[in-house]
Design an enzyme around this catalytic site. Structure first.
Site, PDB file in Angstrom:
ATOM      1  N   ASP A   1       1.009  -1.187  -0.066  1.00  0.00           N
ATOM      2  CA  ASP A   1      -0.230  -0.045   0.077  1.00  0.00           C
ATOM      3  C   ASP A   1       0.962   1.209  -0.070  1.00  0.00           C
ATOM      4  O   ASP A   1       1.583   1.579   1.023  1.00  0.00           O
ATOM      5  CB  ASP A   1      -0.913  -0.008   1.177  1.00  0.00           C
ATOM      6  CG  ASP A   1      -2.007   0.857   1.296  1.00  0.00           C
ATOM      7  OD1 ASP A   1      -1.626   2.099   0.499  1.00  0.00           O
ATOM      8  OD2 ASP A   1      -2.759   1.240   2.108  1.00  0.00           O
ATOM      9  N   HIS A   2       0.994   2.076  -1.244  1.00  0.00           N
ATOM     10  CA  HIS A   2       1.682   3.119  -1.237  1.00  0.00           C
ATOM     11  C   HIS A   2       1.426   4.214  -0.299  1.00  0.00           C
ATOM     12  O   HIS A   2       2.442   5.165  -0.420  1.00  0.00           O
ATOM     13  CB  HIS A   2       2.083   3.492  -2.716  1.00  0.00           C
ATOM     14  CG  HIS A   2       3.311   3.869  -3.190  1.00  0.00           C
ATOM     15  ND1 HIS A   2       4.456   4.299  -2.296  1.00  0.00           N
ATOM     16  CD2 HIS A   2       3.928   4.113  -4.405  1.00  0.00           C
ATOM     17  CE1 HIS A   2       5.634   4.629  -2.979  1.00  0.00           C
ATOM     18  NE2 HIS A   2       5.384   4.508  -4.166  1.00  0.00           N
ATOM     19  N   ARG A   3       0.300   4.163   0.032  1.00  0.00           N
ATOM     20  CA  ARG A   3       0.179   5.292   1.289  1.00  0.00           C
ATOM     21  C   ARG A   3       0.658   5.050   2.292  1.00  0.00           C
ATOM     22  O   ARG A   3       0.961   6.101   3.145  1.00  0.00           O
ATOM     23  CB  ARG A   3      -1.547   5.471   1.437  1.00  0.00           C
ATOM     24  CG  ARG A   3      -2.327   5.447   0.213  1.00  0.00           C
ATOM     25  CD  ARG A   3      -3.982   5.238   0.293  1.00  0.00           C
ATOM     26  NE  ARG A   3      -4.004   4.165   0.983  1.00  0.00           N
ATOM     27  CZ  ARG A   3      -5.163   3.480   1.743  1.00  0.00           C
ATOM     28  NH1 ARG A   3      -6.286   4.233   1.583  1.00  0.00           N
ATOM     29  NH2 ARG A   3      -5.365   2.298   2.086  1.00  0.00           N
TER      30      ARG A   3
END
Length: 439
Positions: free
Chosen positions: A411-413
């Site tokens: 999850d790049h967040r």
């Protein structure tokens, strides 16, 4: 006083369920603990127990009914000594919001046999009649039966474009069937809202009905899988990182360990060792052992690994809790037990809900590599491919080695690319030098 039996919330995420089967009929006397019905949730089919003594006065929701909201009255029970006929005539009004909230908040505890006891609602006060709403051309306000609305959604029919044949112009099932076949009358422009262009129901594919096929209703589990995966792909920015890993040392260690564990009836799988390696890697790279919770980032202090298990009709992810601190024999024994009970639908809620990261292994099917979808609210999942004999450079010479491709979805967040890359590097080192994860 009549007792309203409501659709229970059998998991924190459950919003509706299918009343699969009634185990009682009207007029039956029941005692506390008696089984009343089977409820199909998004994970399994569970049994619904009585908590009071009395007589089933009226069954409100027929068995086989889909999409029954949590908190909706499904039956009326007369208390002990009460006239069942009088109880049956009571109005099964929907539970007020306060009662539904109580149902939801009481949904976290499931007994050891994976059954859920239905909360008993207080008798609701009579609700005032709703004020009439003006007609609208939108499909959310068009006059249609609940069945017609559900069929329209499934078949892609625009309700606002149809002219109902039911009482008072109400759209009924026959109108949806006619619309699907292209024979339903549509509203004229005069009947539509000012300035609105009447929509035409989409025509079926040209050869849709010429292809031999069978149709089966989607199960609650399959509907939930579809919804959650769609949400995950639409709302989570995935980043994928792949490494090739040499397996020969791990396979040799596995053989030696299995020889020593044979007398104890334990046989380690490759997946057991990979679960351990993932858990240890998460503790070494804690920036990947995280989850986004609103505007906060949670960093977990242990590694609970959710392991994807294919079951009849879908997928479930039982959890090895604290896998980073467990020995391989314990992980193997727990995983075997969890997988068997998962396939039998006997997992308890806490055994498949939670986890800090997931692993999905499709190597047994010969899949070389794939990208897995993150299981929210987790922030990463490992996709494991098959170990295959491939040409590989070892000590500057081309040799044959057993190579496995592993892909991490992050999850790049919550996880930066560099942190994900660091995790994959550590995971690779642990698998290629497996004694390190046993120390």
């Amino acid at each position: 006083m009549p007792i309203n039996l409501q659709m229970p919330a059998l998991s924190p995420t459950m919003e509706e369920g299918t009343l699969a089967k009634w185990l009682v009929k009207e007029g039956d006397e029941v005692a506390s603990g008696d089984l009343l019905a089977e409820i199909e949730t998004d994970k399994a089919t569970m049994e619904f127990e009585a908590v009071d003594e009395g007589t089933i006065a009226k069954i409100v929701v027929a068995e086989g009914t889909d999409n029954v909201p949590v908190g909706e009255v499904i039956a009326i029970m007369a208390e002990e000594g009460e006239d069942a006929g009088a109880a049956a005539s009571a109005d099964p009004a929907p539970a007020p919001k306060e009662e539904r909230r109580a149902v939801d908040e009481g949904s976290n505890a499931i007994g050891d046999d994976n059954r859920k006891t239905a909360p008993v609602a207080a008798k609701p006060a009579p609700a005032p009649a709703p004020a009439p709403t003006p007609a609208s051309s939108g499909s959310d306000r068009v006059k249609a039966s609940p069945l017609a609305r559900r069929l329209a959604e499934q078949k892609g029919v625009d309700l606002s474009a149809l002219s109902g044949s039911g009482p008072g112009g109400r759209i009924i099932k026959a109108d949806i069937d006619a619309a699907e076949g292209g024979t339903a009358p549509v509203k004229s422009a005069a009947a539509s809202a000012p300035g609105a262009t009447p929509a035409v129901a989409p025509a079926p594919a040209a050869n849709d009905f010429d292809i031999p096929h069978t149709s089966a209703k989607l199960s609650g589990m399959r509907k939930t899988i579809a919804r959650r995966l769609t949400e995950a792909k639409q709302t989570i920015p995935h980043i994928y990182l792949t490494v090739d890993i040499e397996l020969d040392k791990l396979l040799k260690l596995r053989g030696e360990l299995n020889a020593s564990l044979e007398s104890r009836g334990v046989k380690l799988s490759v997946n057991d060792l990979l679960i351990k390696a993932q858990a240890v890697a998460l503790m070494q790279v804690p920036k990947c052992n995280v989850s986004i919770d609103g505007d906060q980032l949670k960093t977990f202090e242990r590694a609970d690994i959710s392991v994807a298990v294919s079951i009849e009709g879908g997928l479930i992810t039982p959890i090895i809790t604290g896998a980073d601190s467990k020995v391989l024999s314990t992980i193997s024994t727990e995983m075997k037990d969890l997988a068997e009970r998962a396939k039998a639908g006997k997992l308890k809620m806490h055994e498949y809900q939670g986890g800090t990261a997931s692993i999905s292994n499709m190597g047994m099917f010969g899949i070389k590599n794939f990208d897995a979808v993150i299981n929210p609210p987790q922030a990463m999942i490992l996709a494991i491919g098959a170990g295959q004999k491939r040409p590989h450079v070892i000590d500057d010479s081309l040799q044959i080695a057993t190579i496995m491709s592993a892909t991490g979805s992050f999850d790049h967040r919550a996880i930066d690319g560099a942190d994900g890359a660091q995790f994959m590097k550590v995971f690779k080192e642990l698998v290629e030098n497996p004694l390190g994860m046993l120390a």
